[in-house]
Scaffold this motif. Structure first.
Motif, mmCIF file in Angstrom:
data_model
loop_
_atom_site.group_PDB
_atom_site.id
_atom_site.type_symbol
_atom_site.label_atom_id
_atom_site.label_comp_id
_atom_site.label_asym_id
_atom_site.label_seq_id
_atom_site.Cartn_x
_atom_site.Cartn_y
_atom_site.Cartn_z
ATOM 1 N N GLY A 50 0.890 -1.298 -0.096
ATOM 2 C CA GLY A 50 0.195 -0.031 0.032
ATOM 3 C C GLY A 50 0.695 1.194 0.084
ATOM 4 O O GLY A 50 2.005 1.206 0.230
ATOM 5 N N ASN A 51 0.124 2.403 -0.228
ATOM 6 C CA ASN A 51 0.820 3.664 -0.374
ATOM 7 C C ASN A 51 0.865 4.578 0.786
ATOM 8 O O ASN A 51 1.539 5.561 1.169
ATOM 9 N N GLU A 52 0.252 3.956 1.913
ATOM 10 C CA GLU A 52 -0.047 4.615 3.116
ATOM 11 C C GLU A 52 1.316 4.832 3.908
ATOM 12 O O GLU A 52 1.963 3.992 3.856
ATOM 13 N N ASP A 53 1.216 5.688 4.852
ATOM 14 C CA ASP A 53 2.337 5.867 5.951
ATOM 15 C C ASP A 53 2.161 4.655 7.031
ATOM 16 O O ASP A 53 1.311 4.392 7.190
ATOM 17 N N GLU A 56 0.052 2.511 11.846
ATOM 18 C CA GLU A 56 -0.256 1.723 12.935
ATOM 19 C C GLU A 56 0.506 1.191 13.712
ATOM 20 O O GLU A 56 1.737 0.854 13.087
ATOM 21 N N ARG A 68 1.825 -0.350 8.037
ATOM 22 C CA ARG A 68 0.798 0.359 7.226
ATOM 23 C C ARG A 68 -0.450 -0.090 7.549
ATOM 24 O O ARG A 68 -0.549 -1.365 8.136
ATOM 25 N N PRO A 69 -1.475 0.550 7.260
ATOM 26 C CA PRO A 69 -3.064 0.012 7.681
ATOM 27 C C PRO A 69 -3.304 -1.282 7.010
ATOM 28 O O PRO A 69 -3.966 -2.122 7.775
ATOM 29 N N ASN A 70 -3.088 -1.640 6.008
ATOM 30 C CA ASN A 70 -3.321 -2.662 4.998
ATOM 31 C C ASN A 70 -2.584 -4.129 5.838
ATOM 32 O O ASN A 70 -3.204 -5.066 5.952
ATOM 33 N N PRO A 145 -9.668 5.538 10.191
ATOM 34 C CA PRO A 145 -9.608 4.503 9.115
ATOM 35 C C PRO A 145 -10.303 3.241 9.861
ATOM 36 O O PRO A 145 -10.185 2.816 10.862
ATOM 37 N N ARG A 147 -10.229 -0.507 10.223
ATOM 38 C CA ARG A 147 -9.166 -1.409 10.172
ATOM 39 C C ARG A 147 -9.616 -3.004 10.291
ATOM 40 O O ARG A 147 -8.829 -3.946 9.938
#
Length: 180
Positions: A50-53, A56, A68-70, A145, A147
């Motif tokens: 994923g592209n998120e920072d 988490e 990352r969240p994913n 978000p 989760r």
């Protein structure tokens, strides 16, 4: 104090995660270095970063580690599965089990990924959370978000287009991971 890798893995070693505690807010794992020749049964996870920072937090050996969240969502469900499965107690996930900040370890372990996937008792593909219908999403806070999602009403036929269009299928590694 944040989690720190103890030392670089040798080519004959593997780093695994053992789920210790899982709830809707905290994920705790123990890391374990094992010789590839005498590894315990584990499942390897195939997913997209994923592209998120990496915002988490999970706990490795009782120390915080950002993901990352994913990956957080994936680990949440896989840790539950490990606790209820019986076929394996350990997980292998590249973003954690390979020290991504150590170029020598990363290079060495990436060359062995075919063996890592082949040696797993199972390879689990994480496509992400199910897409919630709009009438449900409208009730969720937008600043937080999602989760985890518990859904008894998942319908494969209705979801196949969404699942087949996930970013996972555009990854180059997918073919290698599936063929192993």
């Amino acid at each position: 104090m944040a989690f720190a890798y103890d030392s670089s893995l040798a080519s004959y070693e593997l780093r695994l995660l053992q789920p210790l505690a899982v709830n809707d807010r905290v994920l705790r794992f123990e890391t374990r270095r094992v010789p590839r020749a005498s590894k315990p049964p584990y499942t390897a996870i195939s997913y997209t970063w994923g592209n998120e920072d990496a915002l988490e937090v999970i706990y490795l050996d009782n120390r915080p580690f950002r993901v990352r969240p994913n990956l957080w969502s994936c680990l949440y469900y896989m840790a539950h599965a490990a606790r209820n499965n019986g076929a394996w107690d350990y997980l292998w996930v590249d973003a954690i089990c390979i020290n991504q900040t150590n170029d020598a370890e990363r290079s060495s372990q990436v060359r062995l990924m075919d063996q890592t996937y082949r040696d797993a008792v199972c390879v689990s593909v994480w496509l992400g959370l199910v897409t919630l219908p709009e009438h449900i999403r409208s009730y969720l806070p937008t600043q937080i978000p999602t989760r985890t999602v518990e859904s008894d009403g998942f319908n494969w036929a209705e979801s196949i287009v969404d699942l087949s269009n996930r970013p996972y299928w555009s990854r180059v590694w997918v073919i290698q991971e599936f063929l192993l």
